[in-house]
Design a protein around this motif. Sequence first.
Motif, PDB file in Angstrom:
ATOM      1  N   VAL A 119       0.840  -1.195   0.000  1.00 58.54           N
ATOM      2  CA  VAL A 119       0.000   0.000   0.000  1.00 58.54           C
ATOM      3  C   VAL A 119       0.881   1.252   0.000  1.00 58.54           C
ATOM      4  O   VAL A 119       1.989   1.246   0.543  1.00 58.54           O
ATOM      5  CB  VAL A 119      -0.964  -0.002   1.213  1.00 58.54           C
ATOM      6  N   THR A 120       0.402   2.316  -0.652  1.00 60.41           N
ATOM      7  CA  THR A 120       1.120   3.582  -0.716  1.00 60.41           C
ATOM      8  C   THR A 120       0.249   4.682  -0.129  1.00 60.41           C
ATOM      9  O   THR A 120      -0.911   4.814  -0.515  1.00 60.41           O
ATOM     10  CB  THR A 120       1.456   3.928  -2.188  1.00 60.41           C
ATOM     11  N   PRO A 121       0.789   5.469   0.801  1.00 54.67           N
ATOM     12  CA  PRO A 121      -0.017   6.554   1.360  1.00 54.67           C
ATOM     13  C   PRO A 121      -0.302   7.627   0.306  1.00 54.67           C
ATOM     14  O   PRO A 121       0.537   7.912  -0.545  1.00 54.67           O
ATOM     15  CB  PRO A 121       0.847   7.111   2.492  1.00 54.67           C
ATOM     16  N   GLN A 122      -1.489   8.216   0.380  1.00 53.64           N
ATOM     17  CA  GLN A 122      -1.866   9.288  -0.537  1.00 53.64           C
ATOM     18  C   GLN A 122      -1.104  10.557  -0.190  1.00 53.64           C
ATOM     19  O   GLN A 122      -0.801  10.808   0.975  1.00 53.64           O
ATOM     20  CB  GLN A 122      -3.364   9.570  -0.430  1.00 53.64           C
ATOM     21  N   GLU A 131       4.787  10.404  -4.184  1.00 52.09           N
ATOM     22  CA  GLU A 131       4.913   9.098  -3.534  1.00 52.09           C
ATOM     23  C   GLU A 131       6.093   9.105  -2.569  1.00 52.09           C
ATOM     24  O   GLU A 131       7.143   9.660  -2.874  1.00 52.09           O
ATOM     25  CB  GLU A 131       5.114   8.017  -4.609  1.00 52.09           C
ATOM     26  N   SER A 133      -1.890   1.969   5.528  1.00 55.71           N
ATOM     27  CA  SER A 133      -3.017   2.176   4.617  1.00 55.71           C
ATOM     28  C   SER A 133      -2.726   3.403   3.764  1.00 55.71           C
ATOM     29  O   SER A 133      -1.711   4.079   3.953  1.00 55.71           O
ATOM     30  CB  SER A 133      -4.321   2.380   5.399  1.00 55.71           C
ATOM     31  N   GLU A 134      -3.624   3.712   2.854  1.00 50.84           N
ATOM     32  CA  GLU A 134      -3.484   4.917   2.048  1.00 50.84           C
ATOM     33  C   GLU A 134      -3.623   6.176   2.900  1.00 50.84           C
ATOM     34  O   GLU A 134      -3.286   7.263   2.463  1.00 50.84           O
ATOM     35  CB  GLU A 134      -4.532   4.937   0.936  1.00 50.84           C
ATOM     36  N   GLN A 135      -4.114   6.029   4.116  1.00 54.15           N
ATOM     37  CA  GLN A 135      -4.351   7.158   5.010  1.00 54.15           C
ATOM     38  C   GLN A 135      -3.344   7.251   6.157  1.00 54.15           C
ATOM     39  O   GLN A 135      -3.471   8.109   7.015  1.00 54.15           O
ATOM     40  CB  GLN A 135      -5.773   7.077   5.587  1.00 54.15           C
ATOM     41  N   ASN A 147      -1.769  -5.558   4.531  1.00 59.58           N
ATOM     42  CA  ASN A 147      -1.105  -4.338   4.972  1.00 59.58           C
ATOM     43  C   ASN A 147      -0.702  -4.381   6.438  1.00 59.58           C
ATOM     44  O   ASN A 147      -0.257  -3.395   6.994  1.00 59.58           O
ATOM     45  CB  ASN A 147      -2.008  -3.130   4.719  1.00 59.58           C
TER      46      ASN A 147
END
Length: 182
Positions: A49-52, A95, A147-149, A120
């Motif tokens: 997963v990549t954080p926004q 990113e 997570s993305e958050q 994750n």
Amino acid sequence: MYKVAKLLLPVAAAVAVPAFAFSSPYQDVTAEVGDDDEPDFPWPDFLSVTPQPGNYEMEMRITDVSIPTGSEMEYMADALMAEPPETRSYCLEGEPERVDWVNEFMDGACTAANLQVDGNRFTQTLQCREMAAGAPAFDIRMSGEGSEQGMDLQMTMRMHDPSVGKITFAMEVDLQRTGDCE
């Protein structure tokens, strides 16, 4: 006090596994890819997963300190537990740089064992040798979820010092996206 500093040096390194934990409190950090050699917003390479992009708040809090009764450092447990959570703010643009946490932040003093990733969620144990003259070896157990958050991370460090005994130190790090960068 020198003895305390020598023993807590590994603690400081262990609890600050993410490099962004070393910046000044309440400092805004803008993470831009390729700015310099040090990642401002490191993200573990083992998570898919990549954080926004956006603004993130990180809160670090000590959840447990155990120092043997009667040791010269016993007072440190109460002092550390009384510390309020530390909060920092970060702006992630683009990113984050994916890094090998163990090698990036522990300067070769630790080896990773038992990395388990389930989606994750992750757990990992680090075995660390002496990082400073006279400082004891220690183990760190990390578990968390990205997570993305953001990310929630729990860490427990255990070490044994011949003059003090067994010391346990635990903390939580919550990194949460709070919106767009301003």
